[in-house]
Design a protein around this motif. Structure first.
Motif, mmCIF file in Angstrom:
data_model
loop_
_atom_site.group_PDB
_atom_site.id
_atom_site.type_symbol
_atom_site.label_atom_id
_atom_site.label_comp_id
_atom_site.label_asym_id
_atom_site.label_seq_id
_atom_site.Cartn_x
_atom_site.Cartn_y
_atom_site.Cartn_z
ATOM 1 N N GLN A 254 -1.364 10.567 -11.706
ATOM 2 C CA GLN A 254 -2.182 9.611 -10.967
ATOM 3 C C GLN A 254 -1.457 8.283 -10.974
ATOM 4 O O GLN A 254 -0.883 7.873 -11.975
ATOM 5 C CB GLN A 254 -3.589 9.496 -11.560
ATOM 6 C CG GLN A 254 -3.695 9.010 -12.989
ATOM 7 C CD GLN A 254 -5.134 9.090 -13.503
ATOM 8 O OE1 GLN A 254 -5.784 10.136 -13.471
ATOM 9 N NE2 GLN A 254 -5.643 7.967 -13.990
ATOM 10 N N CYS A 255 -1.450 7.613 -9.802
ATOM 11 C CA CYS A 255 -0.724 6.348 -9.643
ATOM 12 C C CYS A 255 -1.715 5.210 -9.408
ATOM 13 O O CYS A 255 -2.544 5.291 -8.501
ATOM 14 C CB CYS A 255 0.262 6.430 -8.482
ATOM 15 S SG CYS A 255 1.177 4.880 -8.270
ATOM 16 N N HIS A 256 -1.577 4.179 -10.246
ATOM 17 C CA HIS A 256 -2.498 3.045 -10.197
ATOM 18 C C HIS A 256 -1.921 1.849 -9.466
ATOM 19 O O HIS A 256 -2.480 0.757 -9.534
ATOM 20 C CB HIS A 256 -2.886 2.636 -11.617
ATOM 21 C CG HIS A 256 -3.699 3.656 -12.329
ATOM 22 N ND1 HIS A 256 -5.075 3.632 -12.342
ATOM 23 C CD2 HIS A 256 -3.339 4.770 -13.003
ATOM 24 C CE1 HIS A 256 -5.528 4.672 -13.041
ATOM 25 N NE2 HIS A 256 -4.496 5.379 -13.445
ATOM 26 N N CYS A 257 -0.781 1.992 -8.775
ATOM 27 C CA CYS A 257 -0.146 0.828 -8.153
ATOM 28 C C CYS A 257 -1.055 0.214 -7.100
ATOM 29 O O CYS A 257 -1.943 0.860 -6.555
ATOM 30 C CB CYS A 257 1.229 1.186 -7.581
ATOM 31 S SG CYS A 257 1.196 1.960 -5.961
ATOM 32 N N GLY B 292 -9.202 3.343 -6.037
ATOM 33 C CA GLY B 292 -8.864 4.031 -7.284
ATOM 34 C C GLY B 292 -7.393 4.388 -7.318
ATOM 35 O O GLY B 292 -6.616 3.973 -6.460
ATOM 36 N N PRO B 293 -6.990 5.167 -8.327
ATOM 37 C CA PRO B 293 -5.624 5.688 -8.335
ATOM 38 C C PRO B 293 -5.464 6.779 -7.277
ATOM 39 O O PRO B 293 -6.464 7.326 -6.792
ATOM 40 C CB PRO B 293 -5.482 6.288 -9.732
ATOM 41 C CG PRO B 293 -6.871 6.626 -10.148
ATOM 42 C CD PRO B 293 -7.769 5.616 -9.483
ATOM 43 N N ASN B 294 -4.230 7.061 -6.898
ATOM 44 C CA ASN B 294 -3.924 8.201 -6.045
ATOM 45 C C ASN B 294 -3.529 9.364 -6.950
ATOM 46 O O ASN B 294 -2.774 9.170 -7.896
ATOM 47 C CB ASN B 294 -2.721 7.875 -5.153
ATOM 48 C CG ASN B 294 -3.103 7.809 -3.691
ATOM 49 O OD1 ASN B 294 -3.941 8.580 -3.225
ATOM 50 N ND2 ASN B 294 -2.485 6.915 -2.971
ATOM 51 N N THR C 15 -5.184 10.119 7.720
ATOM 52 C CA THR C 15 -4.987 10.666 6.371
ATOM 53 C C THR C 15 -3.550 10.479 5.902
ATOM 54 O O THR C 15 -2.604 10.794 6.625
ATOM 55 C CB THR C 15 -5.326 12.173 6.327
ATOM 56 O OG1 THR C 15 -6.663 12.360 6.747
ATOM 57 C CG2 THR C 15 -5.153 12.735 4.909
ATOM 58 N N HIS C 16 -3.415 9.959 4.681
ATOM 59 C CA HIS C 16 -2.108 9.760 4.069
ATOM 60 C C HIS C 16 -1.721 11.055 3.356
ATOM 61 O O HIS C 16 -2.441 11.491 2.459
ATOM 62 C CB HIS C 16 -2.224 8.600 3.081
ATOM 63 C CG HIS C 16 -0.968 8.231 2.395
ATOM 64 N ND1 HIS C 16 -0.939 7.592 1.192
ATOM 65 C CD2 HIS C 16 0.312 8.417 2.751
ATOM 66 C CE1 HIS C 16 0.305 7.384 0.833
ATOM 67 N NE2 HIS C 16 1.096 7.878 1.754
ATOM 68 N N LEU C 17 -0.589 11.652 3.737
ATOM 69 C CA LEU C 17 -0.222 12.973 3.218
ATOM 70 C C LEU C 17 0.864 12.924 2.158
ATOM 71 O O LEU C 17 0.729 13.532 1.100
ATOM 72 C CB LEU C 17 0.244 13.864 4.374
ATOM 73 C CG LEU C 17 -0.833 14.196 5.417
ATOM 74 C CD1 LEU C 17 -0.215 14.310 6.796
ATOM 75 C CD2 LEU C 17 -1.570 15.461 5.053
ATOM 76 N N THR C 18 1.953 12.245 2.462
ATOM 77 C CA THR C 18 3.095 12.243 1.544
ATOM 78 C C THR C 18 3.724 10.860 1.422
ATOM 79 O O THR C 18 3.541 10.005 2.294
ATOM 80 C CB THR C 18 4.216 13.197 2.026
ATOM 81 O OG1 THR C 18 4.686 12.758 3.295
ATOM 82 C CG2 THR C 18 3.733 14.629 2.114
ATOM 83 N N LEU D 160 9.138 15.012 -2.827
ATOM 84 C CA LEU D 160 8.139 14.253 -2.093
ATOM 85 C C LEU D 160 6.873 14.153 -2.927
ATOM 86 O O LEU D 160 6.508 15.082 -3.649
ATOM 87 C CB LEU D 160 7.794 14.967 -0.777
ATOM 88 C CG LEU D 160 8.834 14.895 0.343
ATOM 89 C CD1 LEU D 160 8.452 15.879 1.440
ATOM 90 C CD2 LEU D 160 8.897 13.471 0.902
ATOM 91 N N VAL D 161 6.204 13.024 -2.804
ATOM 92 C CA VAL D 161 4.905 12.819 -3.435
ATOM 93 C C VAL D 161 3.852 13.385 -2.477
ATOM 94 O O VAL D 161 3.738 12.935 -1.342
ATOM 95 C CB VAL D 161 4.661 11.305 -3.656
ATOM 96 C CG1 VAL D 161 3.246 11.050 -4.130
ATOM 97 C CG2 VAL D 161 5.682 10.734 -4.633
ATOM 98 N N LEU D 162 3.113 14.398 -2.918
ATOM 99 C CA LEU D 162 2.095 15.017 -2.064
ATOM 100 C C LEU D 162 0.701 14.665 -2.586
ATOM 101 O O LEU D 162 0.391 14.904 -3.755
ATOM 102 C CB LEU D 162 2.288 16.544 -2.045
ATOM 103 C CG LEU D 162 1.279 17.336 -1.217
ATOM 104 C CD1 LEU D 162 1.408 17.018 0.273
ATOM 105 C CD2 LEU D 162 1.439 18.834 -1.466
ATOM 106 N N LYS D 163 -0.133 14.095 -1.729
ATOM 107 C CA LYS D 163 -1.465 13.645 -2.131
ATOM 108 C C LYS D 163 -2.407 14.834 -2.295
ATOM 109 O O LYS D 163 -2.605 15.629 -1.373
ATOM 110 C CB LYS D 163 -2.041 12.685 -1.081
ATOM 111 C CG LYS D 163 -1.126 11.534 -0.716
ATOM 112 C CD LYS D 163 -0.924 10.591 -1.879
ATOM 113 C CE LYS D 163 0.290 9.727 -1.632
ATOM 114 N NZ LYS D 163 0.409 8.572 -2.455
ATOM 115 N N VAL D 164 -2.990 14.911 -3.465
ATOM 116 C CA VAL D 164 -3.803 16.060 -3.845
ATOM 117 C C VAL D 164 -5.042 16.249 -2.953
ATOM 118 O O VAL D 164 -5.465 17.368 -2.696
ATOM 119 C CB VAL D 164 -4.236 15.907 -5.326
ATOM 120 C CG1 VAL D 164 -5.263 16.937 -5.721
ATOM 121 C CG2 VAL D 164 -3.005 15.993 -6.224
#
Ligand SMILES: [Zn+2]
Ligand SMILES: [Zn+2]
Length: 138
Positions: free
Chosen positions: A27-30, A40-42, A81-84, A93-97
């Motif tokens: 989880q990323c809190h940036c 919230g976090p991603n 929608t933000h995907l990657t 790649l960062v993939l959004k759950v």
């Protein structure tokens, strides 16, 4: 987690399949993630670019032009929608759950990153390893 994961954007214009096992769950809190998550976090997984197969519409991308090391974020141009996220220096790649058809297969993050940018009311489970910014492996 099964080896074949499927997902897509909220409106269904973009679909994807992940053909190999994701490497990391986090989880990323940036501050940027707070914009995209609703505050919230991603939650995300790292997947190799070759194993992420898109179908349907091509995602549109955004990259901050003022930051030399800026990440590139991919979105559905219809529903937003933000995907990657693609980060310079990171092979995967960062993939959004939240874009998985069945987000429950994520079963929770293992680490929390960019905790120095988190809000006081963000929740980090006690068993997670936390990092002020980025760990070398994520
Ligand atoms: Zn969409
Ligand atoms: Zn972030």
């Amino acid at each position: 987690m099964s080896d074949q994961l499927e997902g897509g954007c909220f409106c269904g214009a973009i679909r994807y399949a992940v053909t190999s096992k994701p490497r990391l769950k986090a989880q990323c809190h940036c501050r940027a993630c707070q914009y995209f998550s609703g505050g919230g976090p991603n939650y995300y997984m790292l997947v190799s670019p070759e194993s992420l197969v898109f179908s349907g519409d091509a995602p549109s991308t955004y990259r901050n032009p003022d930051k030399p090391d800026a990440v590139t974020r991919a979105f559905c141009q219809k529903c937003g929608t933000h995907l990657t996220t693609e980060r310079p220096g990171l092979e995967e790649l960062v993939l959004k759950v939240g874009t998985l058809d069945d987000p429950s297969v994520f079963r929770g993050p293992k680490i929390a990153i960019f905790c120095e940018e988190k809000q006081d009311w963000h929740v980090i489970p006690e068993d997670l390893t936390t990092f002020a910014t980025l760990p070398s492996s994520a």
